[in-house]
Design a protein around this motif. Structure first.
Motif, PDB file in Angstrom:
ATOM      1  N   SER A  56       0.826  -1.222   0.000  1.00  0.00           N
ATOM      2  CA  SER A  56       0.000   0.000   0.000  1.00  0.00           C
ATOM      3  C   SER A  56       0.854   1.263   0.000  1.00  0.00           C
ATOM      4  O   SER A  56       0.317   2.363   0.195  1.00  0.00           O
ATOM      5  N   THR A  58       2.757   4.413  -1.490  1.00  0.00           N
ATOM      6  CA  THR A  58       2.460   5.290  -2.618  1.00  0.00           C
ATOM      7  C   THR A  58       3.680   6.127  -2.966  1.00  0.00           C
ATOM      8  O   THR A  58       4.571   6.328  -2.137  1.00  0.00           O
ATOM      9  N   THR A  69      -4.074  12.384  -4.959  1.00  0.00           N
ATOM     10  CA  THR A  69      -4.006  11.230  -4.072  1.00  0.00           C
ATOM     11  C   THR A  69      -4.365   9.974  -4.840  1.00  0.00           C
ATOM     12  O   THR A  69      -5.435   9.913  -5.463  1.00  0.00           O
ATOM     13  N   SER A  71      -5.233   5.946  -4.695  1.00  0.00           N
ATOM     14  CA  SER A  71      -5.748   4.939  -3.771  1.00  0.00           C
ATOM     15  C   SER A  71      -6.222   3.754  -4.592  1.00  0.00           C
ATOM     16  O   SER A  71      -6.335   3.836  -5.814  1.00  0.00           O
TER      17      SER A  71
END
Length: 122
Positions: A56, A58, A69, A71
């Protein structure tokens, strides 16, 4: 093989927001991480952001850090790019990309979508 389909592009005024989506299908179990690239008119494709499915983690380009952002929802095999405080320089085609295991995160990719157009007016 992995197929990628982007959506969510459009026309927005400077300072506005858009949310891009990219749905992966096919052999998605092979994907290690996914990312977004931006290609401005007449320019090369540039890295925007990436997300690792395993950690996870980034990673962002300096030009978008703090405004965009990334996700993802692994269960849906979908990655998102929330774009805020958009600027005219963000105009261009946004491509979704996916990488198989063994690739070097976050810049090496095996699969690409067709792209979705984002236009930011001043």
């Amino acid at each position: 093989q992995v197929q990628l389909v982007e959506s969510g592009g459009g026309l927005v005024q400077a300072g506005g927001s858009l949310r891009l989506s990219c749905e992966a299908s096919g052999s998605t179990f092979r994907t290690y991480y996914m990312g977004w690239y931006h290609q401005a008119p007449g320019k090369e494709r540039d890295f925007v952001a990436s997300i690792s499915w395993t950690t996870s983690n980034t990673n962002y380009a300096d030009s978008v850090r703090g405004r965009f952002t990334i996700s993802g929802d692994k269960a849906k095999n979908t990655v998102y790019l929330q774009m805020n405080t958009l600027k005219p320089a963000d105009t261009g085609v946004y491509f979704c990309a996916a990488a198989e295991f063994g690739r070097r995160w976050p810049y090496e990719y095996d699969y690409w979508g067709q792209g979705t157009q984002v236009t930011v007016s001043s």
